[in-house]
Design a protein around this motif. Sequence first.
Motif, PDB file in Angstrom:
ATOM      1  N   ALA A  56      30.131  74.587  22.944  1.00  0.00           N
ATOM      2  CA  ALA A  56      31.479  74.254  23.429  1.00  0.00           C
ATOM      3  C   ALA A  56      31.403  73.475  24.750  1.00  0.00           C
ATOM      4  N   ASP A  57      30.487  73.874  25.627  1.00  0.00           N
ATOM      5  CA  ASP A  57      30.348  73.158  26.908  1.00  0.00           C
ATOM      6  C   ASP A  57      29.928  71.704  26.689  1.00  0.00           C
ATOM      7  N   GLY A  58      28.988  71.500  25.783  1.00  0.00           N
ATOM      8  CA  GLY A  58      28.524  70.133  25.497  1.00  0.00           C
ATOM      9  C   GLY A  58      29.650  69.286  24.918  1.00  0.00           C
ATOM     10  N   ALA A  59      30.411  69.890  24.019  1.00  0.00           N
ATOM     11  CA  ALA A  59      31.531  69.164  23.407  1.00  0.00           C
ATOM     12  C   ALA A  59      32.605  68.839  24.442  1.00  0.00           C
ATOM     13  N   ALA A  60      32.803  69.748  25.393  1.00  0.00           N
ATOM     14  CA  ALA A  60      33.857  69.544  26.399  1.00  0.00           C
ATOM     15  C   ALA A  60      33.564  68.317  27.260  1.00  0.00           C
ATOM     16  N   VAL A  61      32.297  68.080  27.548  1.00  0.00           N
ATOM     17  CA  VAL A  61      31.931  66.893  28.336  1.00  0.00           C
ATOM     18  C   VAL A  61      32.298  65.631  27.546  1.00  0.00           C
ATOM     19  N   LYS A  62      31.952  65.615  26.272  1.00  0.00           N
ATOM     20  CA  LYS A  62      32.249  64.426  25.451  1.00  0.00           C
ATOM     21  C   LYS A  62      33.760  64.247  25.291  1.00  0.00           C
ATOM     22  N   PHE A  63      34.457  65.362  25.137  1.00  0.00           N
ATOM     23  CA  PHE A  63      35.909  65.333  24.976  1.00  0.00           C
ATOM     24  C   PHE A  63      36.567  64.740  26.222  1.00  0.00           C
ATOM     25  N   MET A  64      36.170  65.243  27.394  1.00  0.00           N
ATOM     26  CA  MET A  64      36.771  64.756  28.652  1.00  0.00           C
ATOM     27  C   MET A  64      36.436  63.279  28.871  1.00  0.00           C
ATOM     28  N   ASP A  65      35.190  62.920  28.637  1.00  0.00           N
ATOM     29  CA  ASP A  65      34.789  61.526  28.848  1.00  0.00           C
ATOM     30  C   ASP A  65      35.572  60.590  27.929  1.00  0.00           C
ATOM     31  N   ALA A  66      35.774  61.015  26.692  1.00  0.00           N
ATOM     32  CA  ALA A  66      36.509  60.165  25.744  1.00  0.00           C
ATOM     33  C   ALA A  66      37.975  60.021  26.168  1.00  0.00           C
ATOM     34  N   LEU A  67      38.561  61.107  26.646  1.00  0.00           N
ATOM     35  CA  LEU A  67      39.951  61.020  27.117  1.00  0.00           C
ATOM     36  C   LEU A  67      40.057  60.028  28.273  1.00  0.00           C
ATOM     37  N   LEU A  68      39.180  60.183  29.255  1.00  0.00           N
ATOM     38  CA  LEU A  68      39.281  59.341  30.455  1.00  0.00           C
ATOM     39  C   LEU A  68      39.029  57.875  30.124  1.00  0.00           C
ATOM     40  N   SER A  69      38.105  57.604  29.219  1.00  0.00           N
ATOM     41  CA  SER A  69      37.826  56.197  28.904  1.00  0.00           C
ATOM     42  C   SER A  69      38.975  55.579  28.094  1.00  0.00           C
ATOM     43  N   GLY A  70      39.850  56.411  27.554  1.00  0.00           N
ATOM     44  CA  GLY A  70      41.040  55.890  26.877  1.00  0.00           C
ATOM     45  C   GLY A  70      42.266  55.864  27.779  1.00  0.00           C
ATOM     46  N   GLY A  71      42.113  56.292  29.032  1.00  0.00           N
ATOM     47  CA  GLY A  71      43.241  56.260  29.972  1.00  0.00           C
ATOM     48  C   GLY A  71      44.120  57.501  29.937  1.00  0.00           C
ATOM     49  N   THR A  72      43.681  58.522  29.197  1.00  0.00           N
ATOM     50  CA  THR A  72      44.478  59.758  29.116  1.00  0.00           C
ATOM     51  C   THR A  72      44.133  60.657  30.294  1.00  0.00           C
ATOM     52  N   THR A  73      45.165  61.047  31.031  1.00  0.00           N
ATOM     53  CA  THR A  73      44.934  61.883  32.216  1.00  0.00           C
ATOM     54  C   THR A  73      45.467  63.306  32.051  1.00  0.00           C
ATOM     55  N   THR A  74      46.332  63.508  31.066  1.00  0.00           N
ATOM     56  CA  THR A  74      46.837  64.862  30.769  1.00  0.00           C
ATOM     57  C   THR A  74      46.873  65.026  29.264  1.00  0.00           C
ATOM     58  N   CYS A  75      46.461  66.202  28.790  1.00  0.00           N
ATOM     59  CA  CYS A  75      46.640  66.447  27.355  1.00  0.00           C
ATOM     60  C   CYS A  75      47.060  67.880  27.108  1.00  0.00           C
ATOM     61  N   GLN A  76      47.701  68.051  25.960  1.00  0.00           N
ATOM     62  CA  GLN A  76      47.969  69.399  25.443  1.00  0.00           C
ATOM     63  C   GLN A  76      47.036  69.568  24.247  1.00  0.00           C
ATOM     64  N   ALA A  77      46.100  70.514  24.363  1.00  0.00           N
ATOM     65  CA  ALA A  77      44.998  70.566  23.399  1.00  0.00           C
ATOM     66  C   ALA A  77      44.915  71.900  22.673  1.00  0.00           C
ATOM     67  N   PHE A  78      44.529  71.806  21.395  1.00  0.00           N
ATOM     68  CA  PHE A  78      44.186  73.001  20.624  1.00  0.00           C
ATOM     69  C   PHE A  78      42.710  73.320  20.850  1.00  0.00           C
ATOM     70  N   THR A  79      42.425  74.615  20.938  1.00  0.00           N
ATOM     71  CA  THR A  79      41.037  75.084  20.939  1.00  0.00           C
ATOM     72  C   THR A  79      40.770  75.670  19.553  1.00  0.00           C
ATOM     73  N   PRO A  80      39.560  76.158  19.299  1.00  0.00           N
ATOM     74  CA  PRO A  80      39.351  76.972  18.092  1.00  0.00           C
ATOM     75  C   PRO A  80      39.870  78.395  18.322  1.00  0.00           C
ATOM     76  N   SER A  81      39.534  79.289  17.393  1.00  0.00           N
ATOM     77  CA  SER A  81      40.017  80.672  17.521  1.00  0.00           C
ATOM     78  C   SER A  81      39.073  81.540  18.355  1.00  0.00           C
ATOM     79  N   SER A  82      38.116  80.923  19.049  1.00  0.00           N
ATOM     80  CA  SER A  82      37.175  81.721  19.849  1.00  0.00           C
ATOM     81  C   SER A  82      37.502  81.604  21.342  1.00  0.00           C
ATOM     82  N   PRO A  83      37.653  82.748  22.018  1.00  0.00           N
ATOM     83  CA  PRO A  83      38.012  82.730  23.445  1.00  0.00           C
ATOM     84  C   PRO A  83      37.023  81.954  24.318  1.00  0.00           C
ATOM     85  N   VAL A  84      35.714  82.022  24.011  1.00  0.00           N
ATOM     86  CA  VAL A  84      34.771  81.314  24.905  1.00  0.00           C
ATOM     87  C   VAL A  84      35.001  79.804  24.882  1.00  0.00           C
ATOM     88  N   SER A  85      35.475  79.291  23.741  1.00  0.00           N
ATOM     89  CA  SER A  85      35.709  77.842  23.666  1.00  0.00           C
ATOM     90  C   SER A  85      36.893  77.458  24.547  1.00  0.00           C
TER      91      SER A  85
END
Length: 406
Positions: A56-85
């Motif tokens: 989940a930590d590795g994915a979060a880095v890619k997720f954030m980087d992809a958002l920022l490179s698209g100009g997105t500064t705020t999002c409302q996001a779904f997680t999976p059903s696991s609390p650690v994610s």
Amino acid sequence: MASGDSGTIPGLPGFIDGHIHFPQVRVLGAYGNQLLDWLQKWIFPEEAKYTDRSYADGAAVKFMDALLSGGTTTCQAFTPSSPVSCEALFDAAAERNMRIITGLTGIDRFAPDYYVISPDDFYRESKRLIEQYHRKGRNLYAITPRFAVGCTDNMMERCSQLKKEHPDCWINTHISENPTEVYQARVEFPDCPDYTSVHEKHGLLGPKFTAGHGVWLSNDELRRFSESGAAVCFCPLSNLFLGSGLFRIGRATDPLHPVRLSVGCDMGGGNAFSIIRVLEEAYKVGMCNNTMLDGSVNPREQDLAEAERNKLSPYRAFYLATLGGARSLYLDDILSNFDKGKEADFVVLDWKAGQAAMEWHQSLTTETTPATMEEAVALLFGIMACGDDRNVDETWISGNRAYKKS
Ligand code: GUN
Ligand code: ZN
């Protein structure tokens, strides 16, 4: 708009994505299924991997980087059903000082046993996460029933209890996305006359409630969204990629009962992170709404004003991606324009970048820096119609540059 250098569109407020899925980065662009089969075949197996915090930590880095490179500064996001994610995503956003709305996703049926979460565990873990993250830094918590097909009455009741105990939290869900899903929701909730009444029954519809899609909402349901202050997130990339249908933006923006609207990429239902591409597809969906597939015009006998509203102007498009999106999320008091005291999240667009002939065709509007608002808006339409994240030059979060195109 604030002024900038020649070659860039002056800075805009950062883009707001009202609906995206953190754990779907790796299944972006999955082939061949509509919603319910796509969830079973591609999505639940991938999301189940997020019980592993390091994944989940590795994915979060890619997720954030992809958002920022698209100009997105705020999002409302779904997680999976696991609390650690969910912890991984809040921590990654906090590290970048990025405003995010997210929360543990509840689903207690319609998914494999290894993926569902019981209503009691969901309630207990949601409460813990709210205490730990809500309004800590820029983090905001959304109580998140995934969708009615995946949530029993018991799960919906737990969401209702959470909202009563934490009225300051947001609510994030899906609604009326795909015809088979709509039918299934009616089967699962036989006492509810339509999809929206599932949320009404549990006291969830109202301010700070957002439902993604709403493609098949009836006129009466749209009216109830409007009157209650609830919002719909329009996700055209996803609606086209998964073949869900055409959202009726002209109807949702009826001045007699306008619905609060944001736009979202719904990645991985949508096949890109880019809000610029979302606006492009939103425009196309609106244009298609004015034409029947057999070629007849205005098949729904909608009035001409509605047909006109289906045509997404660049003004409305960039409003939805910024201040309009913030308004739908009840964040317009702190985000999304240049008013003094607001949070400094911005994007700088390059109107000449992108496709090979972009600079030349944009020069039809102006050879130099736009001199008037009309020219600037024409260039913005050029970006929205023909651009993508290559047109994002810089993204700023809380007054600091978080991304620069190399
Ligand atoms: N409905 C329930 N879950 C999902 C999801 O992950 N993506 C989309 N597009 N719709 C959903
Ligand atoms: Zn979604």
